[in-house]
Scaffold this motif. Structure first.
Motif, PDB file in Angstrom:
ATOM      1  N   GLY A   1       0.839  -1.187   0.000  1.00 43.37           N
ATOM      2  CA  GLY A   1       0.000   0.000   0.000  1.00 43.37           C
ATOM      3  C   GLY A   1       0.876   1.239   0.000  1.00 43.37           C
ATOM      4  N   HIS A   2       0.275   2.385   0.188  1.00 39.38           N
ATOM      5  CA  HIS A   2       1.035   3.629   0.286  1.00 39.38           C
ATOM      6  C   HIS A   2       0.956   4.138   1.714  1.00 39.38           C
ATOM      7  CE1 HIS A   2       2.093   4.582  -3.914  1.00 39.38           C
ATOM      8  NE2 HIS A   2       1.027   3.865  -4.202  1.00 39.38           N
ATOM      9  N   GLY A   3       2.010   4.792   2.158  1.00 39.59           N
ATOM     10  CA  GLY A   3       2.056   5.369   3.491  1.00 39.59           C
ATOM     11  C   GLY A   3       1.906   6.869   3.425  1.00 39.59           C
ATOM     12  N   LEU A   4       2.901   7.584   3.965  1.00 40.27           N
ATOM     13  CA  LEU A   4       2.841   9.041   3.977  1.00 40.27           C
ATOM     14  C   LEU A   4       2.842   9.632   2.575  1.00 40.27           C
ATOM     15  CD1 LEU A   4       5.392   9.719   6.863  1.00 40.27           C
ATOM     16  CD2 LEU A   4       2.890   9.773   7.000  1.00 40.27           C
ATOM     17  N   ASP A   5       3.396   8.899   1.616  1.00 37.17           N
ATOM     18  CA  ASP A   5       3.416   9.410   0.244  1.00 37.17           C
ATOM     19  C   ASP A   5       2.025   9.527  -0.351  1.00 37.17           C
ATOM     20  OD1 ASP A   5       3.260   6.591   0.302  1.00 37.17           O
ATOM     21  OD2 ASP A   5       4.056   6.426  -1.733  1.00 37.17           O
ATOM     22  N   ARG A   6       1.064   8.741   0.140  1.00 34.41           N
ATOM     23  CA  ARG A   6      -0.300   8.779  -0.406  1.00 34.41           C
ATOM     24  C   ARG A   6      -0.896  10.178  -0.265  1.00 34.41           C
ATOM     25  NH1 ARG A   6      -5.015   5.599  -1.295  1.00 34.41           N
ATOM     26  NH2 ARG A   6      -6.898   6.657  -0.577  1.00 34.41           N
TER      27      ARG A   6
END
Length: 245
Positions: free
Chosen positions: A21-26
């Motif tokens: 999934g994506h973390g802070l980059d999302r």
């Protein structure tokens, strides 16, 4: 350029989608466009950011060379919000010109030499509208993040619908200058079956990235060091680039 098994095979793409999934980059990428615009997602994978951007009201095109990844992405897009294009970054050709182009999940690092990188960036630049911007990230080679890509540091287990419990870990098999080769090892715990996909990534320096962007025709270039928009430093984990057409 070759497409890794993790991206080309449908069974591997399902596993990739379940674990990645994506973390802070999302939040960073979802906040880039303040008003509805035309967005190009290069190397869109299974649509983890492509679809949320389309759901925000943007006109989104997702480019992906991996057949497995693209089939998973299309299956999610029940409303037909995204224009999905099966092509590489170097070869895609669409009529639209885009206000924003993105490459997420370190897609930039799959281009293994200057020629590949320049070809991809030049094609993206050709598809940009006047004043448009390209945003992407690359891991800072000075941090040597690949040293933590071991079974001990990356082992994770997850229950996947229709498959059961699956574990994954990553292991580096070769470091050759700015190139790092590693395996993604998936193990289906109910059957003991292992599915392994080998990948090679390039870790270019900040100076190399800026140089090839200028060669591709981009003008002003800005660099951040983390998803909170902090300034880039020599020890920043990420090289987050915004390049203006």
């Amino acid at each position: 350029m070759p497409v890794d098994d993790a991206f080309s095979r449908h069974d591997m793409a399902i596993l990739y989608d379940s674990f990645n999934g994506h973390g802070l980059d999302r939040d960073f990428y979802l906040s880039l466009a303040k008003a509805p615009c035309r967005i190009l997602d290069v190397g869109c994978g299974t649509g983890l950011l492509t679809l949320p951007l389309a759901e925000q009201g943007h006109q989104v095109t997702g480019v992906e060379p991996g057949a497995g990844m693209l089939s998973v992405a299309r299956a999610k897009d029940r409303a037909g919000l995204v224009n999905w294009v099966a092509a590489t970054a170097e070869d895609f050709d669409v009529a639209l010109r885009f206000d924003l182009a993105i490459m997420t999940a370190h897609v930039f690092q799959v281009f293994l030499d200057d020629a590949q990188t320049l070809s991809a960036l030049s094609n993206i630049h050709r598809h940009m509208a006047a004043g448009g911007k390209l945003v992407f990230e690359s891991r800072n080679p000075l941090v040597r993040e690949w040293q933590s890509w071991t079974r001990y540091d990356t082992l994770e287990t997850r229950e996947i619908d229709g498959i059961g419990p699956v574990e994954v870990y990553y292991q580096v098999t070769k470091v050759d200058g700015e190139h790092v080769t590693f395996d993604a090892v998936f193990k289906l715990l109910e059957t003991g079956e292992k599915r392994i996909s080998q990948s090679t990534l390039r870790f270019p320096s900040h100076a190399q990235i800026v140089q090839v962007l200028k060669q591709a025709g981009f003008g002003k270039i800005e660099t951040l060091g983390w998803w909170d928009r902090s300034a880039f430093e020599q020890d920043s984990r990420e090289i987050i680039i915004t390049a203006y057409a």
